[in-house]
Structures are given as C-alpha cells and as structure tokens.
Design a protein around this motif. Sequence first.
Motif, PDB file in Angstrom:
ATOM      1  N   GLU A   1      -4.927  -4.717   0.644  1.00 57.48           N
ATOM      2  CA  GLU A   1      -5.543  -6.038   0.490  1.00 57.48           C
ATOM      3  C   GLU A   1      -6.464  -6.114  -0.719  1.00 57.48           C
ATOM      4  OE1 GLU A   1      -5.465  -8.859   2.042  1.00 57.48           O
ATOM      5  OE2 GLU A   1      -4.785  -8.563   4.096  1.00 57.48           O
TER       6      GLU A   1
ATOM      7  N   LYS B   1     -14.405  -2.759   6.058  1.00 58.55           N
ATOM      8  CA  LYS B   1     -14.272  -1.358   6.489  1.00 58.55           C
ATOM      9  C   LYS B   1     -15.633  -0.659   6.583  1.00 58.55           C
ATOM     10  CE  LYS B   1     -11.261  -0.830   3.126  1.00 58.55           C
ATOM     11  NZ  LYS B   1     -10.278  -0.299   2.173  1.00 58.55           N
TER      12      LYS B   1
ATOM     13  N   THR C   1       0.834  -1.200   0.000  1.00 57.32           N
ATOM     14  CA  THR C   1       0.000   0.000   0.000  1.00 57.32           C
ATOM     15  C   THR C   1       0.866   1.246   0.000  1.00 57.32           C
ATOM     16  OG1 THR C   1      -1.694   1.228   1.191  1.00 57.32           O
ATOM     17  CG2 THR C   1      -0.180  -0.030   2.545  1.00 57.32           C
ATOM     18  N   SER C   2       0.353   2.301  -0.620  1.00 62.22           N
ATOM     19  CA  SER C   2       1.074   3.574  -0.595  1.00 62.22           C
ATOM     20  C   SER C   2       0.517   4.466   0.513  1.00 62.22           C
ATOM     21  CB  SER C   2       0.893   4.275  -1.943  1.00 62.22           C
ATOM     22  OG  SER C   2      -0.494   4.430  -2.198  1.00 62.22           O
ATOM     23  N   LYS C   3      -0.473   3.945   1.267  1.00 60.20           N
ATOM     24  CA  LYS C   3      -1.253   4.852   2.119  1.00 60.20           C
ATOM     25  C   LYS C   3      -0.805   4.929   3.570  1.00 60.20           C
ATOM     26  CE  LYS C   3      -4.721   4.063  -1.297  1.00 60.20           C
ATOM     27  NZ  LYS C   3      -5.964   3.447  -1.708  1.00 60.20           N
TER      28      LYS C   3
HETATM   29  N1  LIG Z   1      -7.165   3.604  -9.053  1.00 66.76           N
HETATM   30  C1  LIG Z   1      -5.926   3.719  -8.579  1.00 66.76           C
HETATM   31  N2  LIG Z   1      -5.154   4.771  -8.925  1.00 66.76           N
HETATM   32  C2  LIG Z   1      -3.903   4.912  -8.442  1.00 66.76           C
HETATM   33  N3  LIG Z   1      -3.346   4.042  -7.567  1.00 66.76           N
HETATM   34  C3  LIG Z   1      -4.060   2.978  -7.182  1.00 66.76           C
HETATM   35  C4  LIG Z   1      -5.371   2.762  -7.659  1.00 66.76           C
HETATM   36  N4  LIG Z   1      -5.838   1.619  -7.106  1.00 66.76           N
HETATM   37  C5  LIG Z   1      -4.862   1.156  -6.313  1.00 66.76           C
HETATM   38  N5  LIG Z   1      -3.778   1.964  -6.341  1.00 66.76           N
HETATM   39  C6  LIG Z   1      -2.526   1.776  -5.615  1.00 66.76           C
HETATM   40  O1  LIG Z   1      -2.434   0.434  -5.277  1.00 66.76           O
HETATM   41  C7  LIG Z   1      -2.282   0.241  -3.894  1.00 66.76           C
HETATM   42  C8  LIG Z   1      -2.991  -1.019  -3.468  1.00 66.76           C
HETATM   43  O2  LIG Z   1      -4.401  -0.879  -3.608  1.00 66.76           O
HETATM   44  P1  LIG Z   1      -5.333  -1.719  -2.645  1.00 66.76           P
HETATM   45  O3  LIG Z   1      -6.726  -1.304  -2.852  1.00 66.76           O
HETATM   46  O4  LIG Z   1      -5.007  -3.140  -2.826  1.00 66.76           O
HETATM   47  O5  LIG Z   1      -4.848  -1.315  -1.201  1.00 66.76           O
HETATM   48  P2  LIG Z   1      -5.135   0.021  -0.391  1.00 66.76           P
HETATM   49  O6  LIG Z   1      -6.105   0.863  -1.096  1.00 66.76           O
HETATM   50  O7  LIG Z   1      -3.829   0.623  -0.070  1.00 66.76           O
HETATM   51  O8  LIG Z   1      -5.775  -0.576   0.954  1.00 66.76           O
HETATM   52  P3  LIG Z   1      -7.172  -1.354   1.090  1.00 66.76           P
HETATM   53  O9  LIG Z   1      -6.872  -2.808   0.984  1.00 66.76           O
HETATM   54  O10 LIG Z   1      -7.609  -0.959   2.444  1.00 66.76           O
HETATM   55  O11 LIG Z   1      -8.020  -0.891  -0.016  1.00 66.76           O
HETATM   56  C9  LIG Z   1      -2.840   1.490  -3.265  1.00 66.76           C
HETATM   57  O12 LIG Z   1      -2.229   1.752  -2.028  1.00 66.76           O
HETATM   58  C10 LIG Z   1      -2.501   2.547  -4.320  1.00 66.76           C
HETATM   59  O13 LIG Z   1      -1.220   3.040  -4.118  1.00 66.76           O
END
Ligand SMILES: Nc1ncnc2c1ncn2[C@@H]1O[C@H](COP(=O)(O)OP(=O)(O)OP(=O)(O)O)[C@@H](O)[C@H]1O
Length: 609
Positions: A98, A304, A78-80
């Motif tokens: 995830e 969530k 994750t980048s968050k």
């Molecule tokens: N539509 C998008 N545009 C840009 N980056 C994205 C996009 N979707 C996902 N990402 C990148 O991919 C990563 C992984 O996405 P993912 O949804 O799996 O995890 P998350 O959003 O960090 O956490 P969560 O599982 O709680 O959703 C994100 O942290 C983000 O950096």
Amino acid sequence: MGRIRLLAETVASQVAAGEVVERPASVVKELIENSIDAGARKIDVMIRRGGISLVRVIDDGCGMDRDDALLSLERHATSKIRTATDLQAVATLGFRGEALPSIASVSRFRLSTREVRAMAGTEIIVNGGKLDVVRDAGEAPGTQVEVRSLFYNLPARRKFLRSENTESRNIEHQVHLQAIGHPQVGFSFLRDDRVLFQLPAAAALSDRIRDLLGVELSQRLVEVADKPSPKIRISGFIGQVGLSRQTRTQQLVFVNGRAIESSLITAAIREGYHTALMKGQYPVTFLFLELDPASVDVNVHPAKREVRFRDPTGVREVIVRCVQQTLEGGRAAWQEKFRAPVSLPAAAGKAAPDLRLRPEVPASHEIHRELPHLGTVAGGVDPGRATVGQAFRPPATRIDPAGEAPALQQRAAAATQQQFQIIGVLNKLYVLMENADGLVLVDQHAAHERILFEELRRRMEEQGVPTQKLLLPQTFDVPPRDADWIERNLSILQRMGIGIESFGPGTFKIDSLPSFLDVSDPSQFMRKVIDDLKSASNSASAMRLGEEIIAKSVCRHAVKANDPLRYPEVEKLIRDLLDCDLPYCCPHGRPTMIQISLAELEKKFGRKV
Ligand SMILES: Nc1ncnc2c1ncn2[C@@H]1O[C@H](COP(=O)(O)OP(=O)(O)OP(=O)(O)O)[C@@H](O)[C@H]1O
Ligand SMILES: [Mg+2]
C-alpha cells in the motif's frame, strides 16, 4: 437508479493514502521500512521544510528491475507476502503493498532504482497518482525515492499539517526510532541541508544509542536481563533508577524489529518500575522483543504502529519480570561502589593542623553522641580531613553492606580499608558520606521510607497482613463505577488486610484495616485508596495493590526530615538501605542517594577540565 459507483483508482488510492500517510513522518517511516526490507546497509534521509517540500530516501538495498518498479506502484502489489497464510506470520516490515502507491497518489513522486548487476536502472515519475515518465536511469545500485509537495492535490489534508518545525521534529523522531531499531544499518539525516546526524553501521545497540543520544545517557542505562523464556526473547536497555522523562518519547519498544506503541507494554514497563518511578514521569527504554511472528498480529493498525499479541498476559509478565530483575540487578553494581575501600591520603596520618573546632573526644563517647549537623556548625569548612574526622565525625567505622557488626578493635586496622565513612548530617536531613568514588549524599527521610517499604512488603509476603479490628465498623457509599471496582477487587483488598464487604448496592462496610496503618477516618481512607489505586492498576494483583497501599502509608511512619538521628541510628539506616532491593530510590521513585564523584568535584574546582 443505482446510486452506488466504483471509485476511480486514483481516488481509491487517495482514500487509502489517508490512512497510510498521515503526515510527512509517515512517508519517512514507510520509505525507511522499505529500504530495510530491501536489505540496505546504509540509508540516507533528507528532508526540506518539514518534509512537506521534500522527503528523499536513498538506500543501497537490492533495488528493482523495471517490471517490479512499475508494479511496486500498483495497489496491493508486494513482494513480501503471497497468501493469507503468510499474513499470519509476517517477518518483514511491509506486507500490504500500500505504501508506495499511497504516497505517489498524494505527491510529486520520483522513484529511481537499480539492481546490483543490472546494466541500467529505471526512473519513474508519478504526479498525484498519474504515471508521467518511465525511463532508464544511471544511478548507483539501490533505490532512491523522492517525494515532493506532499498533499499538493489534497489541500484539506495539507491544512491539517503542523508547523514545519513540528513536522521536522516528528520526522527526526521517526528516523531515531528506525536507527535504534536497526543498529546494523548506517543512517544519515539531513534537515534543510544541515546534517543532523551521520551514524555508521554499529556493531551493537549500545554503540548506536551512544552515537545517537550521547555518552551521558548511555551511561545511565542498564542492559536488561534476559531470562530465557521459550516464547519471548527480550533484550535492550532501560534507564537505571532515577532516570526518567516528562514525556514518552524515549520509551521505545520494538517487536520483531518494528517500533510499536502498545498500552499493554507501556503498562507492563510501568509496573516493572513500580516504586522506582516518580508520578507523572516516564521511563527511558530501548526494549526489543523477539517472538514467533505467528504469535503477533501486525495487521491491526493502518500505520502498522500497533500489534496484537496472541498471549498478552504472557508478554506482560515477561516484561514486568524483566524490568524488575534488571533494576534489582543494578543494585549489585551500586553496592560495588561501597565495597571498594576508601583510600586515605598519606596526610591523614600526620598531625592535624591547628584548625580543630572542638577538642578530641574519646571514641567511646563520640560514638554515642548525636551526629554533628554540618549545616548548623558555625566556623565553616575544615580543609583537613584528619581534623574533620576528629572534630566532626565519629571514629572511622567500617560499614559493611553485608551487615557484619564493626568490632571496635577492627576499627584502627580498618581505618585505611573503609568502604565508606559517614562524615556528618547536613541540615538535619542529608547524611554525608565518603566512598571510594567520592561523596555520597543520602536523604535520610527517603532512605527510611525505602527501608520501611521493603520491610512491610516482606512481612506481607511472608505472613500476610496483620490486621486490626475497628472499634466501630463503618459503612460508606461510593458512586457506581467505584462500587464496580471494589466488587472486582474485593478479594484482593481482603487479602491486603482490609476487612471490607458489600453492604447493599453502592454501599460497603469496613471492619478492619492493616495494623501498620494509622487511619482516623476509615471511610475517607478507603475513598482515597480507591482513587489512587484505580488509576494505578487496571489489572491489580494482590501484591501490587498491597505495595501501593504500603507505599502510601509508609511516608507517615518514616523518619521526618528534621528528626535528628544518633550516630548508631544513621549507621544502621545506611546499612539497612544498602540491603534493600532497590536502595537508590524511595517507594515514590525519588532518589535516596546521590553520588558525586571525585572526578566531578575535580572538574567543579577547576583541577581538571
Ligand atoms: N527501497 C526499496 N528497495 C527495493 N524494493 C522496494 C523498495 N521499496 C519498495 N520496494 C518493493 O516494492 C513493493 C511495494 O512497496 P510498498 O511499500 O508499497 O509495499 P510493501 O512494503 O510490500 O507493504 P506496505 O504497504 O506494508 O509497506 C515492495 O513489496 C518491494 O518489493
Ligand atoms: Mg512498504
């Protein structure tokens, strides 16, 4: 022999996916949330066959470079957030890393993404968690995710899906939630190649609600009054009194931009509405809570959907107060309608046509005679307003909600300056009045209930509850669970004027009751009160419990539907009603008055289309 083995990564992902991806709507939710986190201004959602065959989400967000795109499909990437401390104050919708790997492990998955200034984008194809293709792609900046054949590799899971229609509706609800939660983002939604909605980025929440749910609903909403609280900001709209639904689907609550379900908040909203909501009905809300991310734990539910508050009591109180104040504030707007003068047409001054049903009666007699009951008068409708005034209704009387008594000599002068005018009583129940907006119908029984309710409540607040000793104290037995409830609420019940005390295990004694109650069998009454109140309030406060008891007893005292009232009584009833905190509904949430505007009448009579 060791029997324990580590699961293969794909299997582990599928297990995790079980929690994250319950159904197609969860895929839509996760993808939209990712787009919002990526700063998208516009999100296009397309589904086919309930999202089982296809979910596609296209955004114009920041996009990813190739390394990130590959990494985004790894679990826990994750980048968050970076550290455990970040987890304590999550400001984005995602945080677990995830969603994408989970979705990709249970579908045929395609991701195509490009950063704004990048020469080329990246396309990645994953089937059932297995990376198949990585190549350059030339699509517009932003990210596209396509999820096909959901659960194709998990037949057991697929069997649990509902009909395509139901799944589509779940998805539509999810897109609604996100669109309401983020009005600044444009949304489009295509279902089986049909455009269901296309929403431009909206300047304000009210515009988004109107665009999505229609003008009619948005006109029945009231903007919530935000009393600045240092910790919680509250904004949005709630349905005005009288607007409710049979399900909870339009009771939307967002915490820091995240749509959540919370029994705590639901209960608080209910309590705020309290007597303004009919039993079994749900309020309509678009409530937004903003609080310090550190005071909300968002990491408590696999999808969530739920959050935990550090100070649940504080949150509850803010919401209850906000809803109450908003509803009571709506009263001012309502009263405005009764302040504008009723404009009498020029014809009113002319000699009345010969349609009178009864000879004129001098005003002094007229005012004390019983109000005419339109429903029972033979002869039908009288088209001449002036004639109606003379034959059917008492002399034009200025009824001022502020309560000043109408002086006789003022009446003539006030004839063209009335705020409303009582026309008569229909079917011994509905008071008919005219105000500047048109016709108002008041249910005299419901109106009287509201007035009595507020009167008793005021007395309870000011002087406590007057009680009356029973001639013979009574004991009664209750099952252990009820005994427990009574024990917990004993002091509240006592403050409510119910002289109750414990009298051995599972047995209680009552020796007095509030004097406004008319109860023949106190123990039966108590059992009923317990039944009613147990469900109404798990966190009963003395006032709330008192209000419930009053609301339940008020009916008996209120004017019965068919009690004929004399004119001064009707006048007083209306004036008292307009002085209430919540004049437009009885303590059980039924409406007390209905306004039919002149515009509506014109439409019905085909004068205006
Ligand atoms: N539509 C998008 N545009 C840009 N980056 C994205 C996009 N979707 C996902 N990402 C990148 O991919 C990563 C992984 O996405 P993912 O949804 O799996 O995890 P998350 O959003 O960090 O956490 P969560 O599982 O709680 O959703 C994100 O942290 C983000 O950096
Ligand atoms: Mg995410």
